[in-house]
Design an enzyme around this catalytic site. Structure first.
Site, mmCIF file in Angstrom:
data_model
loop_
_atom_site.group_PDB
_atom_site.id
_atom_site.type_symbol
_atom_site.label_atom_id
_atom_site.label_comp_id
_atom_site.label_asym_id
_atom_site.label_seq_id
_atom_site.Cartn_x
_atom_site.Cartn_y
_atom_site.Cartn_z
ATOM 1 N N ASP A 33 -4.476 -38.466 51.181
ATOM 2 C CA ASP A 33 -5.554 -38.152 50.226
ATOM 3 C C ASP A 33 -5.244 -36.942 49.360
ATOM 4 O O ASP A 33 -6.076 -36.503 48.575
ATOM 5 C CB ASP A 33 -6.876 -37.931 50.982
ATOM 6 C CG ASP A 33 -6.793 -36.749 51.945
ATOM 7 O OD1 ASP A 33 -5.708 -36.121 52.042
ATOM 8 O OD2 ASP A 33 -7.803 -36.440 52.589
ATOM 9 N N GLY A 34 -4.050 -36.370 49.504
ATOM 10 C CA GLY A 34 -3.649 -35.265 48.630
ATOM 11 C C GLY A 34 -3.787 -33.899 49.276
ATOM 12 O O GLY A 34 -3.320 -32.906 48.715
ATOM 13 N N GLN A 94 -7.577 -15.393 33.171
ATOM 14 C CA GLN A 94 -9.001 -15.011 33.158
ATOM 15 C C GLN A 94 -9.113 -13.739 33.984
ATOM 16 O O GLN A 94 -9.572 -13.741 35.123
ATOM 17 C CB GLN A 94 -9.848 -16.146 33.743
ATOM 18 C CG GLN A 94 -11.347 -15.901 33.708
ATOM 19 C CD GLN A 94 -12.029 -16.342 32.429
ATOM 20 O OE1 GLN A 94 -11.693 -17.365 31.866
ATOM 21 N NE2 GLN A 94 -12.987 -15.552 31.963
ATOM 22 N N HIS A 127 0.377 -11.674 33.382
ATOM 23 C CA HIS A 127 -0.156 -11.907 32.039
ATOM 24 C C HIS A 127 -0.686 -10.605 31.419
ATOM 25 O O HIS A 127 -0.505 -10.361 30.225
ATOM 26 C CB HIS A 127 -1.245 -12.971 32.105
ATOM 27 C CG HIS A 127 -1.745 -13.354 30.767
ATOM 28 N ND1 HIS A 127 -0.916 -13.831 29.785
ATOM 29 C CD2 HIS A 127 -2.978 -13.292 30.224
ATOM 30 C CE1 HIS A 127 -1.620 -14.069 28.697
ATOM 31 N NE2 HIS A 127 -2.870 -13.735 28.937
ATOM 32 N N LYS A 190 0.711 -11.370 11.349
ATOM 33 C CA LYS A 190 -0.096 -12.047 10.336
ATOM 34 C C LYS A 190 -0.491 -11.047 9.266
ATOM 35 O O LYS A 190 -1.004 -9.975 9.571
ATOM 36 C CB LYS A 190 -1.360 -12.623 10.983
ATOM 37 C CG LYS A 190 -1.102 -13.887 11.738
ATOM 38 C CD LYS A 190 -2.390 -14.529 12.193
ATOM 39 C CE LYS A 190 -2.064 -15.772 12.990
ATOM 40 N NZ LYS A 190 -3.018 -16.076 14.017
ATOM 41 N N ARG A 192 -2.788 -10.652 5.817
ATOM 42 C CA ARG A 192 -3.807 -11.316 4.992
ATOM 43 C C ARG A 192 -3.495 -11.068 3.523
ATOM 44 O O ARG A 192 -3.477 -9.936 3.058
ATOM 45 C CB ARG A 192 -5.208 -10.806 5.365
ATOM 46 C CG ARG A 192 -6.309 -11.565 4.668
ATOM 47 C CD ARG A 192 -7.642 -11.406 5.354
ATOM 48 N NE ARG A 192 -7.719 -12.019 6.668
ATOM 49 C CZ ARG A 192 -7.872 -13.325 6.891
ATOM 50 N NH1 ARG A 192 -7.939 -14.166 5.880
ATOM 51 N NH2 ARG A 192 -7.927 -13.794 8.108
ATOM 52 N N ASP A 216 9.087 -15.053 24.928
ATOM 53 C CA ASP A 216 7.667 -14.915 25.253
ATOM 54 C C ASP A 216 7.526 -14.906 26.774
ATOM 55 O O ASP A 216 8.456 -15.311 27.480
ATOM 56 C CB ASP A 216 6.866 -16.078 24.645
ATOM 57 C CG ASP A 216 5.418 -15.675 24.356
ATOM 58 O OD1 ASP A 216 4.988 -14.599 24.816
ATOM 59 O OD2 ASP A 216 4.715 -16.444 23.670
HETATM 60 C C1 R5P Z 1 -0.136 -15.412 25.182
HETATM 61 O O1 R5P Z 1 -0.811 -14.473 25.549
HETATM 62 C C2 R5P Z 1 1.172 -15.701 25.810
HETATM 63 O O2 R5P Z 1 2.037 -14.601 25.687
HETATM 64 C C3 R5P Z 1 1.825 -16.925 25.192
HETATM 65 O O3 R5P Z 1 2.151 -16.642 23.848
HETATM 66 C C4 R5P Z 1 0.940 -18.110 25.257
HETATM 67 O O4 R5P Z 1 0.477 -18.290 26.557
HETATM 68 C C5 R5P Z 1 1.685 -19.353 24.812
HETATM 69 O O5 R5P Z 1 0.818 -20.442 24.876
HETATM 70 P P1 R5P Z 1 1.175 -21.778 24.126
HETATM 71 O O6 R5P Z 1 2.540 -22.204 24.554
HETATM 72 O O7 R5P Z 1 0.101 -22.735 24.577
HETATM 73 O O8 R5P Z 1 1.093 -21.518 22.649
#
Ligand code: R5P
Length: 291
Positions: A33-34, A94, A127, A190, A192, A216
């Site tokens: 059942d996992g 989170q 994170h 970015k 603007r 990353d």
């Molecule tokens: C963001 O805070 C992380 O450093 C990554 O840039 C992010 O989790 C990448 O997510 P995805 O591959 O969905 O763009």
């Protein structure tokens, strides 16, 4: 004694080899059942320090539950000196409340881990550094960048690539690798141009006719990296490769990144993945030796 959970058994074996420590013999399987089953097959004396290695990436809940099973067995064996190495610690995104009355999942996980007798947590490129503050025990947030830099040095022909972060949040990763390799780094920002128009471009250096390695911490859907590759190609980069710490790689993320024009995608083995060619075993073992 090193115990590898089923998400990190190969890595646990490597760490045990690096430390010349014993890798505990375990039995792990799934019921029809996992539900998970875990058994420790070796004797562990009560006063023996134990290192449990288990990443808690996909399937997060199962791997997390298996981790709690391991910790529970150790409690039953009266083992008290437990270090948890969770190279990829699930539910870390989170780590605070973005909306009212949300569960701060990373805090709930921290409570459970501590309740189950862990005395120290070691992870790789959490994170957010602030996750450490959710614990009352020491949390060591190690960096995989030296291992990634060594891999780049050994495997890429261009010895002076631009190391590029896809956003400001990842700038420190690019900076650390570039310092080790003695090359340039930058990040995409970015700008603007008008109330309606935003342009993303490299902050300070030009990538025209240069090899670029994007770095990353996590690649999840691949969206961030695909966007970065598009921009770099438009700016004339001659080759783009991608490295990351945690290759979460949801669904067809690798395909999307390759289709965008990346030469290669490589991650570390904090998670099991077809692109996990960079080992963090030495990073973990050296840290454990230093404690
Ligand atoms: C963001 O805070 C992380 O450093 C990554 O840039 C992010 O989790 C990448 O997510 P995805 O591959 O969905 O763009």
């Amino acid at each position: 004694m090193i115990i590898g959970g089923s998400a990190s058994q190969a890595l646990a074996a490597e760490v045990a080899r690096e430390l010349d420590d014993k890798l505990c013999s375990v039995e792990t399987r799934k019921f029809p059942d996992g539900e998970r089953y875990f058994r420790i097959k070796d004797e562990i004396p009560e006063d023996e320090p134990v290192i449990v290695i288990q990443s808690t990436g996909y399937p997060q809940d199962e791997n997390m539950m298996e981790l709690f099973f391991i910790l529970d067995i150790l409690g039953d064996m009266n083992v008290t000196d437990i270090t948890l190495v969770s190279p990829y610690l699930g539910y870390s995104r989170q780590e605070r409340r973005f909306k009212e009355v949300e569960c701060i999942s990373a805090k709930a996980i921290a409570k459970l881990i501590q309740t189950m007798g862990v005395k120290r947590v070691i992870s790789i490129n959490l994170h957010e550094q602030s996750i450490c503050d959710l614990y009352d025990i020491p949390v060591d947030n190690l960096s995989a960048m030296p291992a990634i830099a060594a891999y780049i040095r050994e495997n890429y022909s261009d010895k002076k690539p631009v190391i590029l972060a896809p956003d400001k949040g990842a700038e420190n990763f690019a900076k650390e690798i570039a310092r080790i390799l003695n090359t340039d780094y930058d990040y995409l920002e970015k700008v603007r141009l008008s109330p309606e128009k935003v342009k993303t471009k490299t902050k300070s250096i030009t990538v025209d006719n240069r090899s670029v390695i994007i770095v990353d911490d996590i690649i999840s859907t691949g969206g961030t990296i695909v966007n970065a590759i598009d921009i770099l190609k438009r700016q004339g980069a001659k080759a783009v490769d991608v490295v990351c710490v945690h290759p979460v790689l949801v669904n067809d993320a690798i395909l999307k990144i390759n289709a965008a024009g990346a030469n290669s995608v490589t991650g570390t083995n904090t998670l099991k993945s077809e692109v996990a060619h960079i080992s963090v075993a030495k990073t973990i073992a050296n840290h454990l030796k230093s404690l």
